[in-house]
Scaffold this motif. Structure first.
Motif, short mmCIF file in Angstrom:
data_model
loop_
_atom_site.label_atom_id
_atom_site.label_comp_id
_atom_site.label_asym_id
_atom_site.label_seq_id
_atom_site.Cartn_x
_atom_site.Cartn_y
_atom_site.Cartn_z
N ILE A 14 0.84 -1.20 0.00
CA ILE A 14 0.00 0.00 0.00
C ILE A 14 0.87 1.25 0.00
O ILE A 14 0.62 2.19 -0.76
CB ILE A 14 -0.95 0.00 1.21
N MET A 15 1.90 1.25 0.86
CA MET A 15 2.79 2.41 0.91
C MET A 15 3.52 2.62 -0.42
O MET A 15 3.66 3.74 -0.88
CB MET A 15 3.80 2.26 2.05
N LYS A 49 1.74 6.89 -6.56
CA LYS A 49 0.66 7.84 -6.88
C LYS A 49 1.10 9.27 -6.60
O LYS A 49 0.77 10.19 -7.35
CB LYS A 49 -0.59 7.51 -6.07
N VAL A 50 1.85 9.45 -5.50
CA VAL A 50 2.35 10.79 -5.19
C VAL A 50 3.27 11.28 -6.31
O VAL A 50 3.19 12.43 -6.74
CB VAL A 50 3.09 10.80 -3.83
N LYS A 54 4.10 14.94 -10.97
CA LYS A 54 4.34 15.17 -12.40
C LYS A 54 3.14 15.86 -13.04
O LYS A 54 3.28 16.78 -13.84
CB LYS A 54 4.63 13.85 -13.12
N ARG A 55 1.94 15.39 -12.68
CA ARG A 55 0.73 16.00 -13.24
C ARG A 55 0.62 17.45 -12.80
O ARG A 55 0.25 18.33 -13.58
CB ARG A 55 -0.50 15.21 -12.79
#
Length: 195
Positions: free
Chosen positions: A120-121, A127-128, A133-134
């Motif tokens: 999960i981490m 995702k972070v 980047k986004r």
């Protein structure tokens, strides 16, 4: 003169060595490895003591994870590390269908629970990275649009093309997520009795 009198007289005649006392430490990496290791050990204990005091005084649930230079993990948690990490992950990141599975594994205290937490981490960290980047791409796009004359989002929604509508929707979703995270943080702070 008794023995105590001789001892006091002897102490008063010997000059005292002055200590350097408490002084402000410059915040930079300590170059000498032995000194760095000693400082890490002492400050780790001090940090854990402060966390314990915070949990005792405020009734807060506290968890601290420290990773040393060598990769060794030190943890402190009150009431315990696993229960607080599970609570944090369940409240903030896990989809509803995973909640019973994670809680069951945590109660069992198996290594599988640790593997799931690690997965999960890892997923959250990736995702972070994607979101950073986004965010950079959106910042660049925003700068370009400002240079081209405008804040397109202030105009009528009927004038927006599909990419701008998608961008607007993503921005709204991001705002909602930030607002929910802030509300959760404020709610948790109120529940724990600390601000």
């Amino acid at each position: 003169m008794n023995q105590l009198g001789h001892l006091k007289q002897f102490r008063s005649s010997v000059p005292r060595k002055r200590s350097m006392g408490r002084r402000k430490i410059e915040m930079k990496t300590i170059d000498k490895e032995p000194a760095r290791l000693v400082t890490f050990a002492k400050r780790r204990v001090g940090l854990f003591n402060k966390a314990n005091e915070l949990s005792t005084l405020c009734g807060a649930e506290v968890v601290i994870l420290l990773f040393s230079e060598s990769g060794k993990v030190y943890s402190f948690g009150h009431p315990n590390v696993n229960s607080i990490l599970d609570k944090f992950l369940v409240q903030n990141f896990l989809p509803e269908e995973n909640v019973p599975k994670i809680m069951e594994e945590s109660v069992q205290g198996t290594k599988n629970s640790q593997v799931v937490k690690h997965e999960i981490m890892t997923e959250l960290l990736s995702k972070v990275g994607v979101e950073k980047k986004r965010g950079k791409a959106l910042d660049q796009q925003r700068e370009e649009e400002t240079l081209l004359g405008g804040e397109w989002w202030q105009g009528p929604i009927e004038d927006l093309d599909l990419p701008k509508l998608n961008h607007l929707m993503l921005s709204i979703h991001g705002f909602i997520e930030l607002a929910m995270a802030k509300a959760n943080m404020l709610t948790l702070g109120t529940k724990n009795g600390c601000k």
